[in-house]
Design a protein around this motif. Structure first.
Motif, mmCIF file in Angstrom:
data_model
loop_
_atom_site.group_PDB
_atom_site.id
_atom_site.type_symbol
_atom_site.label_atom_id
_atom_site.label_comp_id
_atom_site.label_asym_id
_atom_site.label_seq_id
_atom_site.Cartn_x
_atom_site.Cartn_y
_atom_site.Cartn_z
ATOM 1 N N VAL A 14 0.841 -1.203 0.000
ATOM 2 C CA VAL A 14 0.000 0.000 0.000
ATOM 3 C C VAL A 14 0.873 1.249 0.000
ATOM 4 N N LEU A 15 1.758 1.358 0.978
ATOM 5 C CA LEU A 15 2.679 2.492 1.041
ATOM 6 C C LEU A 15 3.990 2.191 0.316
ATOM 7 N N VAL A 16 4.473 0.975 0.495
ATOM 8 C CA VAL A 16 5.740 0.562 -0.117
ATOM 9 C C VAL A 16 5.546 -0.765 -0.832
ATOM 10 N N GLU A 17 6.454 -1.063 -1.744
ATOM 11 C CA GLU A 17 6.384 -2.326 -2.469
ATOM 12 C C GLU A 17 6.555 -3.498 -1.502
ATOM 13 N N PRO A 18 5.830 -4.585 -1.720
ATOM 14 C CA PRO A 18 5.967 -5.747 -0.836
ATOM 15 C C PRO A 18 7.294 -6.459 -1.071
ATOM 16 N N PRO A 19 7.763 -7.234 -0.099
ATOM 17 C CA PRO A 19 9.004 -7.990 -0.300
ATOM 18 C C PRO A 19 8.791 -9.081 -1.337
ATOM 19 N N THR A 20 9.837 -9.436 -2.043
ATOM 20 C CA THR A 20 9.736 -10.521 -3.011
ATOM 21 C C THR A 20 9.774 -11.865 -2.280
ATOM 22 N N ARG A 21 9.179 -12.863 -2.895
ATOM 23 C CA ARG A 21 9.201 -14.201 -2.307
ATOM 24 C C ARG A 21 10.634 -14.712 -2.193
ATOM 25 N N GLU A 22 11.448 -14.396 -3.183
ATOM 26 C CA GLU A 22 12.839 -14.846 -3.183
ATOM 27 C C GLU A 22 13.595 -14.293 -1.977
ATOM 28 N N PHE A 87 15.566 -2.187 0.934
ATOM 29 C CA PHE A 87 15.230 -0.759 0.840
ATOM 30 C C PHE A 87 16.473 0.082 0.565
ATOM 31 N N ARG A 88 17.533 -0.205 1.303
ATOM 32 C CA ARG A 88 18.757 0.591 1.135
ATOM 33 C C ARG A 88 19.366 0.422 -0.247
ATOM 34 N N ALA A 89 19.203 -0.773 -0.829
ATOM 35 C CA ALA A 89 19.768 -1.045 -2.145
ATOM 36 C C ALA A 89 18.865 -0.575 -3.278
ATOM 37 N N GLY A 90 17.672 -0.117 -2.948
ATOM 38 C CA GLY A 90 16.743 0.343 -3.972
ATOM 39 C C GLY A 90 15.927 -0.763 -4.600
ATOM 40 N N GLY A 91 16.033 -1.976 -4.045
ATOM 41 C CA GLY A 91 15.247 -3.087 -4.575
ATOM 42 C C GLY A 91 13.773 -2.992 -4.236
ATOM 43 N N ARG A 92 13.462 -2.252 -3.187
ATOM 44 C CA ARG A 92 12.075 -1.951 -2.820
ATOM 45 C C ARG A 92 11.971 -0.448 -2.584
ATOM 46 N N THR A 93 10.876 0.119 -2.979
ATOM 47 C CA THR A 93 10.709 1.546 -2.770
ATOM 48 C C THR A 93 9.264 1.856 -2.423
ATOM 49 N N ARG A 94 8.991 3.118 -2.177
ATOM 50 C CA ARG A 94 7.621 3.501 -1.871
ATOM 51 C C ARG A 94 6.884 3.791 -3.169
ATOM 52 N N HIS A 115 6.950 -6.384 11.050
ATOM 53 C CA HIS A 115 7.505 -6.015 12.345
ATOM 54 C C HIS A 115 7.287 -4.531 12.635
ATOM 55 N N HIS A 116 7.073 -4.210 13.876
ATOM 56 C CA HIS A 116 6.952 -2.805 14.267
ATOM 57 C C HIS A 116 8.244 -2.058 13.929
ATOM 58 N N THR A 117 9.371 -2.703 14.136
ATOM 59 C CA THR A 117 10.661 -2.068 13.841
ATOM 60 C C THR A 117 10.823 -1.807 12.349
ATOM 61 N N THR A 118 10.286 -2.692 11.524
ATOM 62 C CA THR A 118 10.392 -2.517 10.078
ATOM 63 C C THR A 118 9.473 -1.400 9.595
ATOM 64 N N VAL A 119 8.296 -1.298 10.190
ATOM 65 C CA VAL A 119 7.406 -0.185 9.866
ATOM 66 C C VAL A 119 8.086 1.139 10.225
ATOM 67 N N ALA A 120 8.689 1.185 11.405
ATOM 68 C CA ALA A 120 9.385 2.404 11.831
ATOM 69 C C ALA A 120 10.513 2.748 10.867
ATOM 70 N N PHE A 121 11.243 1.730 10.428
ATOM 71 C CA PHE A 121 12.347 1.957 9.482
ATOM 72 C C PHE A 121 11.827 2.570 8.191
ATOM 73 N N LYS A 122 10.739 2.016 7.651
ATOM 74 C CA LYS A 122 10.205 2.496 6.381
ATOM 75 C C LYS A 122 9.720 3.945 6.487
ATOM 76 N N LEU A 123 9.038 4.250 7.560
ATOM 77 C CA LEU A 123 8.541 5.615 7.720
ATOM 78 C C LEU A 123 9.696 6.609 7.788
ATOM 79 N N ASP A 124 10.773 6.213 8.450
ATOM 80 C CA ASP A 124 11.942 7.088 8.556
ATOM 81 C C ASP A 124 12.713 7.141 7.237
ATOM 82 N N PHE A 125 12.942 5.985 6.630
ATOM 83 C CA PHE A 125 13.763 5.908 5.418
ATOM 84 C C PHE A 125 13.147 6.695 4.270
#
Length: 219
Positions: A14-22, A87-94, A115-125
């Motif tokens: 919804v906000l960011v691209e989902p992780p790939t299955r791989e 996210f840092r490598a640009g493989g996933r983005t908003r 994870h709550h920590t991952t949500v926090a990371f995305k909002l900050d990143f």
């Protein structure tokens, strides 16, 4: 009077691209190796990469003679790390249309099964923190698996934070629609590339293809 007094959003898809299955499977395999399992069966890796239940997690851990908490702790840490790296490598983005959320009235939040920590990371990143007044992801514990959507636990926490009486929940999966319905909320199902052909067995209140369409629902 506004139709809704709060707007809640899922995160991945919804906000960011989902992780790939791989990426998810690679993280799970790293977790298995950490606890001494070099070649887990495909169905065991698939279980931990997806929506595993506590009962299924216990079955998998017992099959390999490892402690449930040790296996899950390793799984969560490697999964978290893999997402940060993507996210840092640009493989996933908003998604570009996330900026439309700023046009909605205040009282906005995020509720995710990640994870709550991952949500926090995305909002900050992605500098999205100013868009939201509260956010919830799950704790990195076995117990949190029972609180994931379609359980209403985290939705109810967010609604309480916002003091909302008529919240709208925006998601990209059937469990999002079911959770909203169980919580007494209207729902929005967002169709993007990853769920374009998804057949739902439940009916969302609204269906859109862009978050810009959600703004009109606030009127």
């Amino acid at each position: 009077m506004p139709r809704y007094d709060a707007f809640l959003f899922d995160s991945d898809g919804v906000l960011v691209e989902p992780p790939t299955r791989e990426t998810q499977l690679a993280a799970v395999e790293s977790a298995f190796r950490e606890v001494g399992v070099d070649a887990p069966p495909t169905d065991h890796a698939d279980a931990l990469a997806g929506g595993v239940t506590p009962a299924r997690l216990t079955e998998v851990a017992d099959a390999h003679g490892v402690a449930v908490d040790d296996l899950w702790d390793a799984r969560e840490r490697h999964d978290e790390r893999s997402q940060f790296e993507a996210f840092r490598a640009g493989g996933r983005t908003r998604y570009d249309d996330v900026t439309a959320i700023a046009e909605l009235p205040p009282n906005r939040g995020v509720v995710s099964n990640n994870h709550h920590t991952t949500v926090a990371f995305k909002l900050d990143f992605f500098d999205l923190g100013d868009l939201f007044d509260t956010y919830y992801g799950r704790e990195m514990t076995v117990e949190s698996l029972t609180l994931k959507k379609p359980n209403t636990h985290y939705l109810e926490l967010a609604v309480a934070d916002l003091g909302a009486e008529s919240a709208l929940y925006v998601g990209d999966s059937e469990s999002d629609v079911v959770a909203a319905e169980r919580a007494g909320m209207d729902s929005v199902f967002v169709r993007r590339d990853h769920n374009r052909d998804t057949d739902l067995s439940v009916t969302p209140t609204y269906e859109v293809t862009t978050l810009a369409d959600v703004v009109a629902l606030a009127e």
